[in-house]
Design an enzyme around this catalytic site. Structure first.
Site, PDB file in Angstrom:
ATOM      1  N   GLY A 309       0.829  -1.198   0.000  1.00 36.24           N
ATOM      2  CA  GLY A 309       0.000   0.000   0.000  1.00 36.24           C
ATOM      3  C   GLY A 309       0.863   1.246   0.000  1.00 36.24           C
ATOM      4  O   GLY A 309       0.641   2.175  -0.772  1.00 36.24           O
ATOM      5  N   GLU A 344       1.782   5.625   7.677  1.00 41.29           N
ATOM      6  CA  GLU A 344       3.195   5.806   7.300  1.00 41.29           C
ATOM      7  C   GLU A 344       3.848   6.867   8.164  1.00 41.29           C
ATOM      8  O   GLU A 344       5.018   6.763   8.536  1.00 41.29           O
ATOM      9  CB  GLU A 344       3.323   6.165   5.820  1.00 41.29           C
ATOM     10  CG  GLU A 344       2.717   5.152   4.858  1.00 41.29           C
ATOM     11  CD  GLU A 344       3.104   3.714   5.141  1.00 41.29           C
ATOM     12  OE1 GLU A 344       4.260   3.467   5.522  1.00 41.29           O
ATOM     13  OE2 GLU A 344       2.234   2.823   5.005  1.00 41.29           O
TER      14      GLU A 344
HETATM   15 ZN    ZN Z   1       3.427  -0.083   8.119  1.00 41.02          ZN
END
Ligand code: ZN
Length: 898
Positions: A309, A344
């Site tokens: 992702g 993130e």
């Molecule tokens: Zn991660």
């Protein structure tokens, strides 16, 4: 090169005189210090093989005290390979006893110099070896000149050419062990380094890494980018991205932000969303962690062919282009973007600033980022249903995998870098994230936060272990977490909780929480939950009381419930704090089925619908009863998350019906009912709403009659419109794929016309899927040939699209006809170096709801072959799912499975 322990001990005595002067008993007494380390070093030799073992990484950590890299790389728009030179300024802990190896997979080495002097070396395609006699003394500059091919599988330095405009883009992706495909170095997380980078690149390109450039000098038609020295971090989060990107800028309270995307995709990017979510996350994390963002800028780069992702490269995060929608996003899709941005970013602290010592603690990185992202969204974003989404996605993933035969403890040893991701699944991300959600509820919200903050402060720029983390939490909360750790991290399996209650004179006389465990994993756990008591008030079923309780063992008396009004529904995980499967009592089930739409809290309806479908997959409730119940009750539902859940399970039911061996008239009737219901909901959904988009998706998943396929085709051609429904390119591909799946109307021409209009990379990938899904043997043969024989001619992304589309559930006959061919390729896939391909290959084993399907998997698993761990796991789960599908079919057909 192999060395026996004896030989190495001789070397040790000649090289480390101090150690040799010790008496034997002193040698014993100093075990654990440098002498023991030296002995350990003598025992390790590196296999001539890909990857890095934990044991060898430990040795190298004992050899190397400190390292920094100066890296020069030349990249160009054309050519198959790039070139580079790295200088590793290395300090050794002592004179080397055995060779030094430098990780470098799949490149070519032109030369090695130590302190400016050319030295001999060996290179086996996996690592470079330098003999210890060339590295005497404690400090050396080791330089390597090399070339390396660009990759096409998304790891290392990946090269992509845009079919729309011919532009070339590059990016790196390294975790866990691919940074050494960009440059030779010591590729293990506990050898953190500073990086000084310079890059020669085409003139019109941007070059992005962990710091902003300090100078760009033009030299003919190339630019020379010079970056200042970075902070100290592990190499798997170092990065180099380059290309003629479109760029947007903003700033988050002094932190410079940039966003990059390919030129041809730029028109679809919504920078406002990206920057808003980014700023909200920064605001939340800096406050929560009480540690300022540690790196100087924050870039986010949207890249093609990306395998995951997103990836938390220090200050240069990469994102899958799938997060860019070519139409209008639903709120759920926008939340998914906000979530991945927050995930993130959480890693910048947890993972990048403080990094696991070795890959066995990788799960903690991921669990933490998963939990923190949801917390950030719940506390500081427009998405106030973040936890409902967590329940819908992450938690169901975790519950599902924790009931598979391949479930495992969250914390596991990781022997080498190949294993780092072998167990990366719903357990590591989902269950790990879920138990982190339980922890602040169990320890106290502020105690948990403080523990995390102290952990980050104490270990900034260092490496850590699980014990460091738990130690900080325990200290902050004043609790010994040993037992908790044992129960939750070192043992597998999902507990079930149920409530047992008696009422007298309209009041609760007793209420207990009963906990049970599966036979294979007989562990009962302690955790804190809330018991929700529901009663009708007027025409609404409302939560009359939520009772917090910490339960442990087989039975826990909830004394606080005594005297409360006798409930019509009891839900033992009110608010979803616990990680447990809920088994509803009979009274609650009866009232739920009567009052599902009277329950005023959407989250409760969501959990009750989920319980209902759990009963189907557990073969306790016949699938046809669920379908009837859903069709009779879901039409009036207004909460989008409940609608998403019910429509998802109706589509799943449709697929199961394709698989079940059953009366065909009944199948036809049920599938038609699902198709009709989805179409009706699509018609009546508010114009332009997320509900409308959701039912559109369900409709394309279940449409199969000529009438429905005609509607789909007419929608595509614009001959039929639904008020407010705008078809974006990806929705159009959904319809084209459907047409091809049923060979309906001008299916082949539909692909051609769409490609003529839209030649983008994503469009081309969709075209592959739309072709591969056709129920034609020649198409299956063609794509199996591509997948199993000619895969070198394709990008991994193309193979993934094809494999994922090849055998939809109604094409069981075509799968059977090709099964031998697919299984026959097993040895090749298993033995080849194509570890990135294994995941794609596993997509070629669809659910097969038959005794034969179960047997087929057993035959492979019992053949005595040593299987790639990912493959073995996929096949075991497939066997299990085939068997549960059989059980579900039996439950519906009114007899028990054999
Ligand atoms: Zn991660």
């Amino acid at each position: 090169m192999n060395r026996s322990g004896k030989f190495a001990l001789g070397v040790l005595c000649s090289a480390v005189l101090a150690a040799c002067s010790l008496e034997p008993n002193q040698l014993q007494a100093t075990a654990g210090t440098s002498t023991a380390q030296a002995l350990a070093e003598s025992a390790v030799a590196r296999d001539n093989a890909p990857g890095l073992s934990e044991q060898y990484a430990k040795l190298r950590k004992q050899q190397i005290a400190q390292v920094d890299y100066k890296l020069s790389v030349t990249i160009a728009k054309t050519g198959e390979a790039f070139s580079g030179r790295v200088i590793a300024d290395t300090q050794f802990r002592r004179n080397l006893l055995q060779p030094l190896t430098i990780d470098f997979a799949g490149g070519e080495v032109q030369g090695v110099q130590v302190d400016g002097k050319t030295v001999p070396f060996e290179y086996n395609g996996h690592f470079i070896t330098i003999a210890p006699e060339h590295l005497k003394g404690r400090k050396h500059a080791i330089a390597v000149d090399y070339t390396h091919a660009y990759s096409t599988n998304g790891s290392g330095l990946h090269r992509f050419q845009d079919p729309v405009d011919g532009e070339v883009y590059m990016y790196t992706d390294f975790e866990p062990y691919d940074a050494n495909r960009l440059f030779p170095h010591f590729d293990q997380p506990n050898l953190k380094a500073h990086y000084t980078l310079d890059v020669t690149a085409p003139k019109d390109w941007s070059v992005i890494s962990s710091v902003r450039e300090k100078n760009i000098a033009q030299k003919g038609d190339v630019n020379h980018w010079v970056f200042p020295q970075s902070k100290k971090f592990s190499s798997y989060i170092f990065s180099l991205h380059a290309g003629p990107f479109t760029q947007w800028e903003d700033d988050a309270d002094g932190i410079p932000l940039r966003l990059f995307a390919r030129k041809s995709l730029a028109q679809y990017v919504k920078p406002n969303d990206w920057f808003t979510f980014t700023k909200q996350s920064f605001e939340f994390f800096q406050k929560y962690f009480e540690v300022d963002y540690p790196f100087v800028k924050y870039d986010q780069v949207i890249v093609p062919d990306f395998n995951a992702g997103a990836m938390e490269n220090v200050a240069a995060v990469t994102f899958n282009e799938g997060y860019v929608s070519r139409g209008e996003k639903t709120q759920a899709q926008r939340m998914r973007l906000a979530n991945v941005i927050a995930h993130e970013m959480a890693h910048m602290w947890f993972g990048d600033l403080v990094t696991m010592n070795w890959w066995d603690d990788l799960w903690l990185n991921e669990s933490f980022a998963t939990y923190m992202a949801n917390l950030a969204l719940a506390e500081n974003s427009e998405f106030n249903d973040a936890w409902e989404n967590f329940y819908l996605g992450t938690k169901q993933w975790a519950y599902g995998e924790d009931q598979l035969p391949t479930t495992h403890a969250i914390q596991l040893p990781v022997k080498n870098t190949d294993e780092a991701f072998a167990n990366f699944d719903g357990i590591t991300y989902g269950k790990g994230g879920s138990i982190l959600k339980q922890l602040p509820y169990y320890l106290g919200k502020e105690e948990f936060r403080k523990g995390v903050s102290n952990y980050l402060k104490d270990l900034s720029y260092k490496n850590s272990t699980l014990d460091d983390f738990m130690g900080h939490l325990g200290k902050s909360a004043g609790k010994d977490l040993d037992q908790w750790q044992q129960q939750w991290l070192y043992k597998a399996g999902l507990n079930t909780i149920a409530v047992n209650f008696q009422c007298e004179d309209g009041k609760i006389a007793s209420l207990t929480i009963e906990q049970s465990a599966p036979e294979e994993y007989p562990v009962l756990r302690e955790q804190r939950t809330q018991v929700g008591l529901y009663n009708m008030a007027g025409d609404k079923m409302v939560l009359s009381k939520a009772i917090p309780v910490t339960y442990a063992g087989a039975s826990t008396d909830v004394t606080a419930a005594k005297g409360e009004a006798c409930p019509q529904i009891v839900y033992p995980n009110e608010g979803d704090w616990a990680f447990a499967k809920v088994n509803l009592d009979k009274v609650s089930v009866d009232n739920m089925s009567k009052h599902i739409n009277d329950i005023d809290k959407p989250f409760t309806r969501l959990m009750l619908w989920q319980s209902l479908f759990d009963s189907v997959t557990d073969a306790k409730l016949p699938l046809d009863e669920f379908v009837s119940f859903a069709i009779s009750n879901a039409g009036v539902e207004t909460d989008i998350n409940v609608i998403r859940l019910v429509s998802r399970y109706l589509a799943t039911s449709y697929s199961f019906l394709n698989q079940f061996q059953m009366d065909s008239a009944k199948r036809t009737r049920l599938q038609l009912a699902i198709e009709t219901f989805a179409w009706e909901q699509l018609q009546k959904a508010p114009a332009g709403s997320d509900t409308q988009k959701t039912w559109f998706g369900t409709f394309t998943g279940v449409a199969h009659t000529d009438k429905a396929l005609a509607n789909a085709r007419n929608l595509l051609r614009g001959e039929l419109t639904i008020d407010g429904l705008k078809l974006d390119p990806d929705m159009r591909w959904g319809l084209i794929t459907l047409q091809n799946q049923h060979l309906y109307s001008d299916y082949a021409q539909a692909i051609k016309s769409e490609l003529a209009k839209d030649n983008s990379d994503r469009s081309q990938l969709n075209a592959i899927a739309a072709e591969a899904i056709r129920p034609q043997q020649e198409i299956k043969a063609k794509w199996l040939e591509n997948l199993l024989q000619n895969r070198d001619e394709f990008k991994l992304a193309q193979l993934k699209y094809a494999a994922g589309a090849l055998f939809p559930t109604e094409q069981g006959g075509l799968y059977d006809a090709n099964a031998e061919r697919i299984i026959g390729a097993l040895d090749d896939v298993n033995s080849s170096d194509a570890s990135e391909f294994v995941g794609t290959y596993t997509r070629l084993f669809p659910l097969s709801c038959s005794e034969k399907g179960v047997q087929q998997m057993s035959e492979i698993l019992n053949s005595g072959k040593s299987l790639n761990p990912l493959l073995e796991k996929a096949l075991k789960n497939r066997r299990f799912r085939n068997q549960s599908c059989l059980n579900m079919a039996a439950a519906m057909n009114g007899h028990s499975a054999g």
